[in-house]
Design a protein around this motif. Structure first.
Motif, mmCIF file in Angstrom:
data_model
loop_
_atom_site.group_PDB
_atom_site.id
_atom_site.type_symbol
_atom_site.label_atom_id
_atom_site.label_comp_id
_atom_site.label_asym_id
_atom_site.label_seq_id
_atom_site.Cartn_x
_atom_site.Cartn_y
_atom_site.Cartn_z
ATOM 1 N N GLY A 241 30.091 80.763 -9.578
ATOM 2 C CA GLY A 241 30.154 81.850 -10.535
ATOM 3 C C GLY A 241 30.183 81.328 -11.960
ATOM 4 N N GLY A 242 30.413 82.247 -12.884
ATOM 5 C CA GLY A 242 30.505 81.870 -14.283
ATOM 6 C C GLY A 242 31.889 81.338 -14.621
ATOM 7 N N HIS A 243 32.093 81.081 -15.910
ATOM 8 C CA HIS A 243 33.331 80.410 -16.323
ATOM 9 C C HIS A 243 33.479 80.479 -17.827
ATOM 10 N N GLY A 244 34.712 80.309 -18.278
ATOM 11 C CA GLY A 244 34.920 80.121 -19.696
ATOM 12 C C GLY A 244 34.275 78.820 -20.152
ATOM 13 N N GLY A 246 33.719 76.093 -23.820
ATOM 14 C CA GLY A 246 34.066 75.771 -25.198
ATOM 15 C C GLY A 246 34.198 74.276 -25.358
ATOM 16 N N LYS A 247 35.404 73.790 -25.645
ATOM 17 C CA LYS A 247 35.609 72.348 -25.772
ATOM 18 C C LYS A 247 35.390 71.636 -24.446
ATOM 19 N N ASP A 248 35.596 72.333 -23.350
ATOM 20 C CA ASP A 248 35.255 71.815 -22.026
ATOM 21 C C ASP A 248 34.150 72.675 -21.426
ATOM 22 N N MET A 249 33.380 72.065 -20.515
ATOM 23 C CA MET A 249 32.254 72.775 -19.934
ATOM 24 C C MET A 249 32.709 73.932 -19.046
ATOM 25 N N HIS A 250 33.800 73.699 -18.308
ATOM 26 C CA HIS A 250 34.330 74.724 -17.412
ATOM 27 C C HIS A 250 35.785 74.992 -17.764
ATOM 28 N N MET A 251 36.054 76.205 -18.206
ATOM 29 C CA MET A 251 37.390 76.623 -18.622
ATOM 30 C C MET A 251 37.707 77.975 -17.987
ATOM 31 N N PRO A 252 38.984 78.370 -17.975
ATOM 32 C CA PRO A 252 39.312 79.705 -17.482
ATOM 33 C C PRO A 252 38.651 80.770 -18.372
ATOM 34 N N PRO A 253 38.266 81.917 -17.778
ATOM 35 C CA PRO A 253 38.509 82.302 -16.391
ATOM 36 C C PRO A 253 37.301 81.981 -15.508
ATOM 37 N N ILE A 254 37.511 81.935 -14.207
ATOM 38 C CA ILE A 254 36.396 81.918 -13.275
ATOM 39 C C ILE A 254 35.774 83.313 -13.282
ATOM 40 N N ILE A 255 34.450 83.395 -13.276
ATOM 41 C CA ILE A 255 33.750 84.684 -13.281
ATOM 42 C C ILE A 255 33.091 84.849 -11.909
ATOM 43 N N LEU A 256 33.750 85.555 -11.016
ATOM 44 C CA LEU A 256 33.223 85.721 -9.660
ATOM 45 C C LEU A 256 32.043 86.689 -9.653
ATOM 46 N N ASN A 257 31.017 86.339 -8.871
ATOM 47 C CA ASN A 257 29.805 87.155 -8.812
ATOM 48 C C ASN A 257 29.914 88.318 -7.836
ATOM 49 N N GLN A 258 30.915 88.306 -6.972
ATOM 50 C CA GLN A 258 31.066 89.347 -5.965
ATOM 51 C C GLN A 258 32.178 90.315 -6.356
ATOM 52 N N ARG A 259 32.243 91.436 -5.667
ATOM 53 C CA ARG A 259 33.329 92.379 -5.885
ATOM 54 C C ARG A 259 34.658 91.696 -5.607
ATOM 55 N N ASN A 260 35.622 91.889 -6.501
ATOM 56 C CA ASN A 260 36.922 91.248 -6.313
ATOM 57 C C ASN A 260 37.966 91.941 -7.168
ATOM 58 N N ARG A 261 39.220 91.707 -6.826
ATOM 59 C CA ARG A 261 40.343 92.131 -7.660
ATOM 60 C C ARG A 261 41.249 90.930 -7.889
ATOM 61 N N ILE A 262 40.595 89.767 -8.012
ATOM 62 C CA ILE A 262 41.324 88.519 -8.216
ATOM 63 C C ILE A 262 41.475 88.228 -9.701
ATOM 64 N N ILE A 263 40.367 88.336 -10.438
ATOM 65 C CA ILE A 263 40.389 88.038 -11.871
ATOM 66 C C ILE A 263 40.452 89.362 -12.622
ATOM 67 N N ILE A 272 34.830 83.582 -24.914
ATOM 68 C CA ILE A 272 33.467 83.097 -24.680
ATOM 69 C C ILE A 272 33.386 82.588 -23.241
ATOM 70 N N PHE A 273 32.346 83.021 -22.525
ATOM 71 C CA PHE A 273 32.218 82.666 -21.112
ATOM 72 C C PHE A 273 30.772 82.830 -20.672
ATOM 73 N N THR A 274 30.484 82.341 -19.486
ATOM 74 C CA THR A 274 29.134 82.469 -18.931
ATOM 75 C C THR A 274 29.134 83.457 -17.766
ATOM 76 N N ILE A 275 27.996 84.110 -17.580
ATOM 77 C CA ILE A 275 27.722 84.880 -16.367
ATOM 78 C C ILE A 275 26.478 84.263 -15.749
ATOM 79 N N GLU A 276 26.524 83.954 -14.456
ATOM 80 C CA GLU A 276 25.413 83.237 -13.821
ATOM 81 C C GLU A 276 25.259 83.642 -12.346
#
Length: 344
Positions: A241-244, A246-263, A272-276
């Motif tokens: 999934g995606g992710h925050g 910035g100064k690091d390539m992968h930072m919180p939060p995890i961006i889950l691609n499926q339906r969830n109530r985790i994040i 700032i984050f990615t969706i993929e």
């Protein structure tokens, strides 16, 4: 058992000769359009990472395999100030321009190692570091995921063939921050099923982008991707999934691609984050991790992926990596042609 063995050998022969597509359906040997024969892990040479000039600043993990990783599920979400946002826009612009360049050069007969060279040179010529190099052992400057490879394909010397399709995932480190984006290219004509998969994966990305604004929950992204994929008849890869960022390539939060109530954290201005999203033509029974410890593939089921880096603004969202001429529905409305690269 003997009959079963003979059948298996016949299937392998057909795959190698292009008589069966990767979904196991009988194809016309003389047809120009069919699903691709399955890739063979480790069949082609992978060369060491290209050199990065000494004067270019490195991220912390370069040369440091013990560099700490973020807990993407539990860590705090960074809110960028104006200076950080300005730096992020510069790195995002560079990866966006580099992706446009790389996709425009893709053609039949070239290797993914040549794509790596194009990406590498464009990034270091801008004074930036190709982020994948030495990221916990990754050996190249870009990820190139061909055909049934889902994510993290390593560039090698396999020539691209007519009917192939490839995701090019580019990340760079510039002015102390990372930018990240990816896009698809097709080689000549591809099967209509694959073409539609690529277009609808981009539509799923934009469906997710539309829900992003201050006060929205990060789990809304997975809801939007899942709904878009289901409407089109595709399946979501739930393992990446995606992710925050910035100064690091992968930072919180995890961006889950499926339906969830985790994040369930809410989006706030300055995040700032990615969706993929990664969509698949069929639901795979399992995924296969190659011996290189990076490449993840299916048993021949086609997949597609698109990615953008986003900034939450006061009134909504800004796509930092949007390319010139890019549209959200996958087609140029005037020419009725795909905006992703199609080589001749």
């Amino acid at each position: 058992r003997r009959v079963h063995g003979i059948l298996q050998m016949n299937i392998l022969r057909c795959l190698k000769r292009g008589l069966l597509n990767s979904a196991g359906r009988r194809g016309n040997q003389n047809s120009r359009i069919y699903y691709t024969p399955m890739l063979t892990p480790g069949e082609y040479k992978v060369t060491p990472a290209r050199k990065v000039p000494d004067h270019i600043p490195r991220p912390g993990y370069a040369g440091n395999p013990k560099y700490p990783r973020h807990d993407l599920y539990k860590g705090s979400i960074h809110i960028a100030n104006d200076e950080h946002i300005s730096k992020m826009k510069s790195s995002a612009k560079l990866v966006s321009q580099t992706l446009s360049l790389a996709l425009s050069k893709v053609k039949e007969g070239m290797t993914t190692d040549e794509i790596d060279e194009i990406v590498h040179n464009n990034i270091i010529n801008a004074g930036a570091y190709p982020s994948p190099i030495d990221y916990y052992g990754f050996p190249k400057s870009v990820c190139t995921s061909v055909n049934e490879v889902v994510v993290h394909g390593i560039p090698d010397f396999r020539p691209l063939k007519k009917g192939d399709y490839v995701n090019v995932d580019i990340t760079c480190y510039l002015n102390g921050v990372h930018g990240d984006t990816s896009g698809m290219a097709i080689i000549g004509e591809v099967h209509p099923d694959i073409y539609k998969l690529i277009v609808n994966t981009k539509r799923a990305l934009y469906a997710a982008i539309k829900v992003c604004k201050p006060g929205a929950k990060f789990c809304d992204i997975g809801d939007a991707i899942h709904a878009s994929a289901s409407k089109s008849g595709y399946f979501v890869c739930e393992h990446y999934g995606g992710h925050g960022i910035g100064k690091d390539m992968h930072m919180p939060p995890i961006i889950l691609n499926q339906r969830n109530r985790i994040i369930t954290a809410e989006m706030k201005e300055g995040m700032i984050f990615t969706i993929e999203p990664v969509l698949l033509l069929e639901r795979p029974k399992r995924y296969y991790s190659w011996e290189d410890n990076w490449t993840l593939s299916t048993n021949g089921i086609p997949s597609a992926q698109w990615e953008h880096t986003l900034l939450i603004t006061q009134n909504g969202v800004e796509i930092l990596t949007k390319r010139e001429g890019e549209t959200e529905d996958g087609m140029n409305q005037h020419k009725k042609q795909p905006y992703f690269h199609c080589s001749k």
